[in-house]
Scaffold this motif. Structure first.
Motif, short mmCIF file in Angstrom:
data_model
loop_
_atom_site.label_atom_id
_atom_site.label_comp_id
_atom_site.label_asym_id
_atom_site.label_seq_id
_atom_site.Cartn_x
_atom_site.Cartn_y
_atom_site.Cartn_z
N UNK A 137 -47.77 19.44 23.49
CA UNK A 137 -48.33 19.50 24.84
C UNK A 137 -47.44 18.73 25.82
N UNK A 138 -47.17 19.34 26.98
CA UNK A 138 -46.30 18.71 27.97
C UNK A 138 -46.84 19.01 29.36
N UNK A 139 -46.69 18.07 30.27
CA UNK A 139 -47.17 18.26 31.63
C UNK A 139 -46.35 19.36 32.32
N UNK A 140 -47.03 20.22 33.07
CA UNK A 140 -46.34 21.33 33.72
C UNK A 140 -45.30 20.86 34.73
N UNK A 141 -45.48 19.65 35.24
CA UNK A 141 -44.52 19.12 36.19
C UNK A 141 -43.15 18.85 35.59
N UNK A 142 -43.06 18.83 34.25
CA UNK A 142 -41.79 18.58 33.58
C UNK A 142 -41.05 19.86 33.21
N UNK A 143 -41.66 21.01 33.48
CA UNK A 143 -41.05 22.28 33.05
C UNK A 143 -39.65 22.46 33.61
N UNK A 144 -39.47 22.21 34.89
CA UNK A 144 -38.16 22.40 35.50
C UNK A 144 -37.13 21.43 34.93
N UNK A 145 -37.55 20.19 34.63
CA UNK A 145 -36.66 19.22 34.01
C UNK A 145 -36.23 19.70 32.62
N UNK A 146 -37.17 20.26 31.88
CA UNK A 146 -36.86 20.77 30.54
C UNK A 146 -35.91 21.96 30.63
N UNK A 147 -36.22 22.89 31.52
CA UNK A 147 -35.34 24.06 31.68
C UNK A 147 -33.91 23.62 31.97
N UNK A 148 -33.76 22.70 32.91
CA UNK A 148 -32.43 22.24 33.28
C UNK A 148 -31.70 21.60 32.10
N UNK A 149 -32.42 20.77 31.34
CA UNK A 149 -31.80 20.08 30.20
C UNK A 149 -31.35 21.06 29.13
N UNK A 150 -32.21 22.02 28.79
CA UNK A 150 -31.85 22.97 27.73
C UNK A 150 -30.74 23.92 28.18
N UNK A 151 -30.81 24.41 29.41
CA UNK A 151 -29.77 25.31 29.89
C UNK A 151 -28.44 24.59 30.04
N UNK A 152 -28.49 23.33 30.43
CA UNK A 152 -27.25 22.56 30.57
C UNK A 152 -26.49 22.48 29.25
N UNK A 153 -27.22 22.44 28.15
CA UNK A 153 -26.59 22.36 26.83
C UNK A 153 -26.49 23.71 26.14
N UNK A 154 -26.80 24.78 26.86
CA UNK A 154 -26.60 26.11 26.32
C UNK A 154 -27.63 26.59 25.33
N UNK A 155 -28.82 26.00 25.35
CA UNK A 155 -29.87 26.46 24.45
C UNK A 155 -30.51 27.74 25.00
N UNK A 156 -31.11 28.55 24.12
CA UNK A 156 -31.70 29.82 24.55
C UNK A 156 -33.06 29.63 25.23
N UNK A 157 -33.05 29.21 26.49
CA UNK A 157 -34.27 29.00 27.25
C UNK A 157 -34.88 30.35 27.62
N UNK A 158 -36.16 30.57 27.27
CA UNK A 158 -36.81 31.86 27.48
C UNK A 158 -37.86 31.85 28.59
N UNK A 159 -37.97 30.76 29.32
CA UNK A 159 -38.88 30.75 30.46
C UNK A 159 -40.21 30.10 30.17
#
Length: 227
Positions: A137-159
């Motif tokens: 479980x994660x707060x929705x306010x962190x979603x954009x931070x997570x997306x940025x972190x995973x995409x920055x490292x080239x992980x397969x972010x699916x939205x």
């Protein structure tokens, strides 16, 4: 040699927690001005008021302001602490991901991950075989931070939706599409969640995962998907 991106840690920002504390202090200040009229109104209507309210109303304003501000800040700090404890710390590196939450710390190597996404209020790390390595479980306010972190490292972010949304089914006890052991584990998990026993619920989820069944919560219902 290709330079690797430094690890990124995603957690609730300290500034957000301080905002909660300051809001609590502000509410305490507001209460200092309101407590007298509220107590007087209750005494007129009900011939009495709760003793803590009467004591607060009896304080001179010069004392009520700092005392209730401190009480409000303490209440805000408690809320902030609960908020912090309910959210994971996610360390995203070039070689893998470490998630620290109420279940402890878990490392998932980069090569094990095929899909990373948020599903409702859950962060999900899923492997190529369809099994969920992490669902937390994660707060929705962190979603954009997570997306940025995973995409920055080239992980397969699916939205922000499960790519296999249509494959989930609401669990109904004793339906023939699951065997008795799977139903028993889902019953166990339902009882554990109702009793607020997170450890037992996690154990049931892990055994279901080992049997090729992913489970998630929607309201009070459990939904499952066979992988």
């Amino acid at each position: 040699m290709v330079k690797q991106e430094p690890p990124v840690t995603v957690r609730l920002p300290e500034a957000w927690l301080w905002v909660v504390i300051l809001i609590g202090a502000g509410l305490g200040v507001g209460a200092a001005f309101a407590v007298g009229p509220v107590a007087d109104g209750m005494i007129r209507l009900f011939d009495g008021a709760p003793r803590p309210l009467e004591l607060a109303a009896a304080l001179p304003l010069v004392w009520a302001l700092p005392v209730l501000a401190v009480v409000g800040a303490a209440a805000g700090a408690w809320v902030a602490g609960v908020w912090r404890s309910e959210n994971p710390v996610v360390e995203v590196g070039s070689d893998g991901v470490v998630v620290h939450d109420g279940a402890g710390g878990r490392h998932v190597a980069r090569g094990q991950l095929a899909e990373v996404f948020t599903d409702g209020r859950d962060l999900v790390l899923r492997g190529a075989d369809g099994a969920e390595h992490v669902r937390t479980r994660v707060d929705s306010g962190l979603t954009e931070h997570l997306r940025s972190a995973f995409e920055r490292h080239g992980y397969p972010w699916r939205g922000t939706a499960d790519p296999h949304e249509a494959a989930y089914t609401v669990w109904v006890d004793n339906t023939p599409d699951l065997d008795e052991r799977a139903h028993a584990l889902l019953r166990k998990r339902r009882r554990a969640l109702a009793d607020d026993r997170a450890g037992a619920a996690d154990e049931a989820r892990e055994e279901l995962r080992a049997r090729g069944i992913s489970v998630r919560d929607r309201g009070k219902a459990q939904q499952y998907r066979t992988v």
